[in-house]
Design a protein around this motif. Structure first.
Motif, mmCIF file in Angstrom:
data_model
loop_
_atom_site.group_PDB
_atom_site.id
_atom_site.type_symbol
_atom_site.label_atom_id
_atom_site.label_comp_id
_atom_site.label_asym_id
_atom_site.label_seq_id
_atom_site.Cartn_x
_atom_site.Cartn_y
_atom_site.Cartn_z
ATOM 1 N N ASP A 280 0.841 -1.196 0.000
ATOM 2 C CA ASP A 280 0.000 0.000 0.000
ATOM 3 C C ASP A 280 0.881 1.253 0.000
ATOM 4 N N ALA A 281 0.758 2.072 -1.039
ATOM 5 C CA ALA A 281 1.650 3.233 -1.219
ATOM 6 C C ALA A 281 1.521 4.233 -0.077
ATOM 7 N N ARG A 282 0.304 4.437 0.395
ATOM 8 C CA ARG A 282 0.094 5.422 1.465
ATOM 9 C C ARG A 282 0.758 4.976 2.764
ATOM 10 N N LEU A 283 0.618 3.709 3.106
ATOM 11 C CA LEU A 283 1.240 3.185 4.326
ATOM 12 C C LEU A 283 2.762 3.225 4.216
ATOM 13 N N LEU A 284 3.301 2.934 3.025
ATOM 14 C CA LEU A 284 4.750 2.991 2.829
ATOM 15 C C LEU A 284 5.266 4.422 2.995
ATOM 16 N N GLU A 285 4.513 5.382 2.482
ATOM 17 C CA GLU A 285 4.882 6.798 2.622
ATOM 18 C C GLU A 285 4.906 7.196 4.100
ATOM 19 N N MET A 286 3.938 6.715 4.856
ATOM 20 C CA MET A 286 3.886 7.019 6.287
ATOM 21 C C MET A 286 5.053 6.368 7.025
ATOM 22 N N PHE A 287 5.407 5.150 6.604
ATOM 23 C CA PHE A 287 6.521 4.452 7.255
ATOM 24 C C PHE A 287 7.824 5.219 7.030
ATOM 25 N N ALA A 288 8.008 5.762 5.827
ATOM 26 C CA ALA A 288 9.208 6.563 5.546
ATOM 27 C C ALA A 288 9.268 7.772 6.478
ATOM 28 N N PHE A 289 8.106 8.370 6.764
ATOM 29 C CA PHE A 289 8.070 9.513 7.686
ATOM 30 C C PHE A 289 8.490 9.086 9.089
ATOM 31 N N PHE A 290 7.968 7.964 9.574
ATOM 32 C CA PHE A 290 8.312 7.509 10.919
ATOM 33 C C PHE A 290 9.789 7.132 11.011
ATOM 34 N N LEU A 291 10.348 6.581 9.917
ATOM 35 C CA LEU A 291 11.782 6.308 9.907
ATOM 36 C C LEU A 291 12.577 7.609 10.051
ATOM 37 N N SER A 292 12.143 8.644 9.341
ATOM 38 C CA SER A 292 12.869 9.924 9.387
ATOM 39 C C SER A 292 12.799 10.561 10.769
ATOM 40 N N GLU A 293 11.753 10.235 11.530
ATOM 41 C CA GLU A 293 11.595 10.804 12.881
ATOM 42 C C GLU A 293 12.390 10.035 13.934
ATOM 43 N N ALA A 294 12.761 8.792 13.618
ATOM 44 C CA ALA A 294 13.438 7.942 14.602
ATOM 45 C C ALA A 294 14.839 8.471 14.892
ATOM 46 N N GLU A 295 15.298 8.267 16.144
ATOM 47 C CA GLU A 295 16.614 8.748 16.561
ATOM 48 C C GLU A 295 17.719 8.106 15.725
ATOM 49 N N ASN A 296 17.543 6.809 15.416
ATOM 50 C CA ASN A 296 18.530 6.081 14.606
ATOM 51 C C ASN A 296 17.977 5.839 13.201
ATOM 52 N N GLY A 297 17.272 6.835 12.677
ATOM 53 C CA GLY A 297 16.576 6.691 11.393
ATOM 54 C C GLY A 297 17.491 6.334 10.238
ATOM 55 N N ALA A 298 18.683 6.938 10.189
ATOM 56 C CA ALA A 298 19.600 6.674 9.067
ATOM 57 C C ALA A 298 20.035 5.217 9.050
ATOM 58 N N GLU A 299 20.304 4.650 10.229
ATOM 59 C CA GLU A 299 20.695 3.243 10.300
ATOM 60 C C GLU A 299 19.506 2.345 9.952
ATOM 61 N N LEU A 300 18.334 2.673 10.496
ATOM 62 C CA LEU A 300 17.145 1.869 10.230
ATOM 63 C C LEU A 300 16.785 1.858 8.750
ATOM 64 N N ALA A 301 16.975 3.014 8.103
ATOM 65 C CA ALA A 301 16.598 3.122 6.691
ATOM 66 C C ALA A 301 17.325 2.100 5.828
ATOM 67 N N GLN A 302 18.538 1.707 6.239
ATOM 68 C CA GLN A 302 19.291 0.734 5.455
ATOM 69 C C GLN A 302 18.597 -0.622 5.395
#
Length: 451
Positions: A280-302
């Protein structure tokens, strides 16, 4: 009908009742009351000791508001002619509920053959532009057709052209055939025009009539969310989800929880939603936002770089607007749910057999099909830890914990930090875990260092 098929099925599932068997009259009255029914038609099969005795069905019409009941005449038949018996039961039920003759008037098409052909072709199209072209060609010669105007209103409102949509809806007659749909679309037009109170009043009436229950409760949830009436919004959205698991409603619930200051609950709700609707594109977009808010977001994004549309350098991840539902929209509402995770089962078996390379290959395949399943991340972290790949083990341990803050995922993260001799991070993570799981003996057995 007292209520729509969706709600009937949900009520029966919730109460572990399999219609029409084993429903006592008391249970039926409770379920009917919860569905805001005014009357209930209940029946039971009367048995006899004689094998040759005819099958008899006793129907009872119950007025729930007045607290009265009336037995209808017995309907008799045989197992051999069961369909005839059912037909007579339906006929008797219709007579009892109608309480006298009722005139049913269907709206007239008011279409000549060429316009009728264009209208039918338009119903088969999912392309809004082509559909509009056919309908507008037929409109001039079919000005009095409610069907043409209703279809045109649906297309214009999908394009969010509230003025054009309303113009066509006003030309649709007040026929029972169109009444509920017309009211729903007018409520959407009001909302697109910024008339939130007018839209709210219409949707509340739809709610009282139990019309389009999933879409109506979702849209009420969106309006209450915009008005910051959070308890009402949550009640409506959870009821819509109770009726049907839908990614749009789940997205609204995540947005609501975040606006209520419950970011952790919102993130976990989103992870669960993506396990069921991973594309679901909308849920994926929201997940990207929550990753960007996380303290270790850059590591998690990998860990999610091949799955989530991460923002480019210099871009900012944004949350989408709360999605409204339209039962007359051309596209389907819900994506298909994810299939079973068989690769994970095989990967786990290979890991237990100490075939680490085979387990890793299977676990990576499981990640491709189920990227938001925390068990896949957990297993990959264990495999990498066993192979001495501490950087990868830490990445997957962090992403498993991000998806699900379980005791097992905290213990895994602590094991990885201990193996990497990361004392400060070990202490910080242990303190967090103890706050989450204060009664865990495993956590209390761990020291405050990584020795």
């Amino acid at each position: 009908p007292v209520c729509g098929e969706e709600e009937v099925q949900a009520v029966l599932e919730r109460s572990l009742v399999r219609f029409p068997f084993a429903v006592t009259k008391a249970t039926a009255m409770v379920l009917a009351g919860e569905s805001r029914a005014r009357r209930l038609l209940w029946g039971k099969i009367l048995h006899s000791d004689k094998r040759t005795a005819p099958l008899q069905v006793q129907l009872v019409l119950i007025d729930l508001e007045a607290g009265r009941q009336r037995q209808l005449p017995l309907v008799k038949g045989s197992y051999v002619q069961l369909f005839k018996l059912q037909e007579e039961l339906l006929r008797q039920a219709a007579r009892a509920i109608a309480e006298g003759p009722r005139e049913i008037t269907l709206p007239a098409l008011n279409l000549a053959l060429p316009e009728y052909e264009a209208f039918i072709k338009s119903l088969l199209l999912s392309d809004a532009a082509k559909k509009l072209e056919l309908l507008q060609a037929a409109e001039g010669r079919a000005e009095r057709s409610d069907f043409i105007h209703f279809e045109l209103a649906k297309v214009f409102l999908q394009k969010r052209d509230a003025a054009a949509g309303r113009s066509h809806l006003e030309r649709v007659g007040d026929s029972p055939f169109f009444r509920a749909g017309k009211e729903f679309l007018l409520a959407l037009a009001d909302l697109y025009d910024g008339e939130m109170e007018l839209s709210l009043n219409r949707f509340v009436r739809m709610q009282q009539q139990n019309a389009f229950p999933v879409a109506t409760h979702n849209n009420l949830g969106v309006i209450y969310l915009r008005q910051e009436r959070f308890p009402l919004a949550e009640k409506c959205l959870r009821y819509a989800l109770y009726l049907r698991d839908d990614p749009a409603v789940l997205a609204n619930l995540v947005l609501l929880l975040r606006d209520m200051g419950r970011s952790q609950a919102a993130r976990l709700e989103l992870s669960g939603a993506l396990r069921r609707f991973p594309d679901d594109a909308r849920l994926l977009e929201m997940f990207a936002f929550f990753l960007s808010e996380a303290e270790n977001g850059a590591e998690l994004a990998q860990a999610f770089r091949n799955t989530v549309p991460l923002p480019l350098t210099g871009e900012k991840a944004l949350l989408p607007e709360p999605p409204l539902m339209n039962p007359f929209a051309l596209e389907a509402w819900a994506a298909a749910a994810a299939p079973g995770n068989l690769d994970y089962i095989e990967a786990r078996s290979l890991f237990l057999e100490n075939d680490l390379d085979g387990a890793e290959r299977r676990a990576e395949e499981a990640m491709e099909s189920h990227p938001f399943e925390p068990g896949n991340h957990h297993l990959l972290a264990l495999i990498c830890l066993q192979k001495g790949q501490l950087a990868l083990a830490e990445r997957y341990a962090q992403s498993a914990l991000f998806l699900a803050e379980t005791l097992d995922n905290y213990l895994l993260q602590l094991r990885v930090l201990q193996a990497g001799n990361q004392r400060e991070r070990f202490r910080a993570t242990l303190a967090l875990a103890r706050r989450q799981f204060p009664d865990s003996p495993e956590l209390h057995q761990l020291g405050d260092g990584s020795r």
